[in-house]
Design a protein around this motif. Structure first.
Motif, short mmCIF file in Angstrom:
data_model
loop_
_atom_site.label_atom_id
_atom_site.label_comp_id
_atom_site.label_asym_id
_atom_site.label_seq_id
_atom_site.Cartn_x
_atom_site.Cartn_y
_atom_site.Cartn_z
N ALA A 112 0.83 -1.20 0.00
CA ALA A 112 0.00 0.00 0.00
C ALA A 112 0.87 1.25 0.00
N SER A 113 1.96 1.23 0.75
CA SER A 113 2.86 2.39 0.76
C SER A 113 3.47 2.63 -0.61
N ALA A 114 3.85 1.54 -1.28
CA ALA A 114 4.42 1.68 -2.63
C ALA A 114 3.39 2.27 -3.59
N ALA A 115 2.15 1.77 -3.52
CA ALA A 115 1.10 2.30 -4.40
C ALA A 115 0.80 3.76 -4.09
N ASP A 116 0.83 4.13 -2.80
CA ASP A 116 0.59 5.52 -2.42
C ASP A 116 1.69 6.43 -2.95
N ASP A 117 2.93 5.96 -2.88
CA ASP A 117 4.05 6.76 -3.41
C ASP A 117 3.86 7.04 -4.90
N VAL A 118 3.44 6.02 -5.64
CA VAL A 118 3.24 6.19 -7.08
C VAL A 118 2.08 7.14 -7.35
N ARG A 119 0.98 7.00 -6.61
CA ARG A 119 -0.16 7.89 -6.81
C ARG A 119 0.20 9.34 -6.50
N ILE A 120 1.00 9.55 -5.46
CA ILE A 120 1.42 10.91 -5.13
C ILE A 120 2.30 11.48 -6.24
N ALA A 121 3.21 10.64 -6.75
CA ALA A 121 4.09 11.10 -7.82
C ALA A 121 3.30 11.39 -9.10
N VAL A 182 -1.45 7.76 -18.60
CA VAL A 182 -1.64 7.70 -17.15
C VAL A 182 -1.92 6.27 -16.71
N ARG A 183 -2.73 5.54 -17.47
CA ARG A 183 -2.99 4.14 -17.12
C ARG A 183 -1.72 3.31 -17.16
N THR A 184 -0.87 3.56 -18.14
CA THR A 184 0.38 2.81 -18.25
C THR A 184 1.30 3.07 -17.06
N ALA A 185 1.25 4.29 -16.53
CA ALA A 185 2.12 4.65 -15.41
C ALA A 185 1.59 4.18 -14.07
N GLN A 186 0.34 3.70 -14.03
CA GLN A 186 -0.25 3.27 -12.76
C GLN A 186 0.43 2.00 -12.26
N ARG A 256 8.54 -5.96 -3.70
CA ARG A 256 7.74 -4.78 -3.36
C ARG A 256 8.58 -3.51 -3.49
N HIS A 257 9.85 -3.58 -3.09
CA HIS A 257 10.73 -2.42 -3.24
C HIS A 257 10.93 -2.09 -4.72
N ASP A 258 11.15 -3.10 -5.53
CA ASP A 258 11.33 -2.87 -6.96
C ASP A 258 10.08 -2.25 -7.58
N GLN A 262 10.11 1.27 -9.57
CA GLN A 262 9.66 1.32 -10.95
C GLN A 262 8.45 2.25 -11.10
N GLY A 263 7.57 2.25 -10.10
CA GLY A 263 6.43 3.15 -10.16
C GLY A 263 6.85 4.61 -10.13
N ARG A 264 7.83 4.93 -9.28
CA ARG A 264 8.33 6.30 -9.23
C ARG A 264 8.99 6.70 -10.54
N VAL A 265 9.71 5.77 -11.14
CA VAL A 265 10.36 6.07 -12.42
C VAL A 265 9.32 6.32 -13.50
N ARG A 266 8.26 5.50 -13.54
CA ARG A 266 7.20 5.71 -14.54
C ARG A 266 6.50 7.05 -14.32
#
Length: 306
Positions: A112-121, A182-186, A256-258, A262-266
């Motif tokens: 959930a933290s990883a997904a939140d980081d990506v959504r914030i970015a 945007v969908r691709t970066a999710q 999960r770290h990867d 990867q989400g932040r990079v996208r």
């Protein structure tokens, strides 16, 4: 039953997987504490429901109506399908349920933290893209504010009508193109590393590696990549002669770290990629729907020389 739970949990990426893994992680941690304190499974769920948890309330209602506990949990979908699968694996192999749930809660909260980081970015570039889609209409309003009949020109002048048609096509193309980026970066649906986590749960019950793998051998498509990493970890465990359980949990944590990185990079790449629909569609649409009507209005209001 385990296989059916995994299949449903992995395939419904657009709907059931939208359930918050963070909320599930908090509830699962509470269940682990209650079970460790000696509460029976249904009693723990009842206590959680009495505390106001809506998911627990629905699970208790389904069980009261005659459903099995695992099926009642899986009916929530999303992250709860992972909880249901882990719950049943632990029950089948006799692994300590409280410890399994505690480890699963940490995994769900990490995901959930990883997904939140990506959504914030993604929030800033996504908001910018949506704002720019209104740019052509802002041009129309600007023309009206300056006293020109920009909207009337669009429907009375043949060139204006052509501008409307082409501008709308470009706006729709920009909207589709931006939404696709945007969908691709999710973040990908599902909990990264869940295949390794489930195998580790099975091994914690004392079963052998072949049986543990059979419990999850028909994992869904989104776990196929996890299976290859699980096999690599098991091969390392056999070669080094060390227990596989901790290696599998470490591999799941690394996955999960990867996923977070990867989400932040996208998300970072999305900011520059959004310039493509902006330059190719949004700005030309602004010229067609905002600037061109203004120019046509000026020409129409200018008297011809005698």
């Amino acid at each position: 039953m385990v296989i059916s739970l995994l299949r449903r949990g992995g395939s419904d990426a657009g709907g059931a997987r939208s359930v918050s893994a963070g909320g599930a992680g908090v509830a699962v941690r509470t269940l682990a504490v209650l079970l460790q304190a000696g509460a029976r499974p249904m009693t723990a769920w009842q206590h959680l429901a009495d505390s106001g948890d809506p998911v627990a309330g629905r699970v208790v209602e389904r069980c009261a109506a005659g459903a099995e506990l695992v099926g009642a949990i899986d009916a929530e979908g999303g992250a709860w399908s992972d909880v249901a699968a882990a719950w049943e694996v632990a029950t089948i192999v006799g692994a300590p349920l409280a410890e399994v749930l505690r480890a699963l809660a940490e995994s769900l909260q990490d995901a959930a933290s990883a997904a939140d980081d990506v959504r914030i970015a993604l929030a800033e570039p996504t908001g910018t893209a949506r704002l720019l889609l209104w740019l052509p209409f802002a041009g129309l309003l600007l023309g009206l504010a300056l006293g020109f009949d920009t909207i009337g020109v669009l429907f009375t002048n043949p060139f204006g009508a052509a501008c409307v048609g082409l501008g709308i096509v470009l706006m729709l193309a920009a909207r589709w193109w931006t939404a696709r980026m945007v969908r691709t970066a999710q973040p990908a649906p599902g909990t990264p590393g869940m295949h390794a986590e489930l195998v580790a749960v099975a091994l914690a019950g004392g079963v052998g590696i072949p049986r543990a793998l059979r419990l999850v051998e028909l994992s869904p498509a989104d776990l196929a990549a996890d299976r290859s990493r699980t096999d690599a970890v098991l091969e390392l465990s056999r070669a080094a002669g060390v227990p596989a359980g901790e290696l599998l949990r470490a591999s799941a944590a690394q996955q999960r770290h990867d996923a977070r990185v990867q989400g932040r990079v996208r998300a970072a790449a999305l900011s520059s990629k959004l310039l493509l629909p902006l330059g190719a569609c949004t700005l030309p649409a602004f010229l067609l729907l905002g600037v061109a009507p203004l120019m046509l209005s000026v020409l129409a209001s200018t008297p011809l020389p005698i």
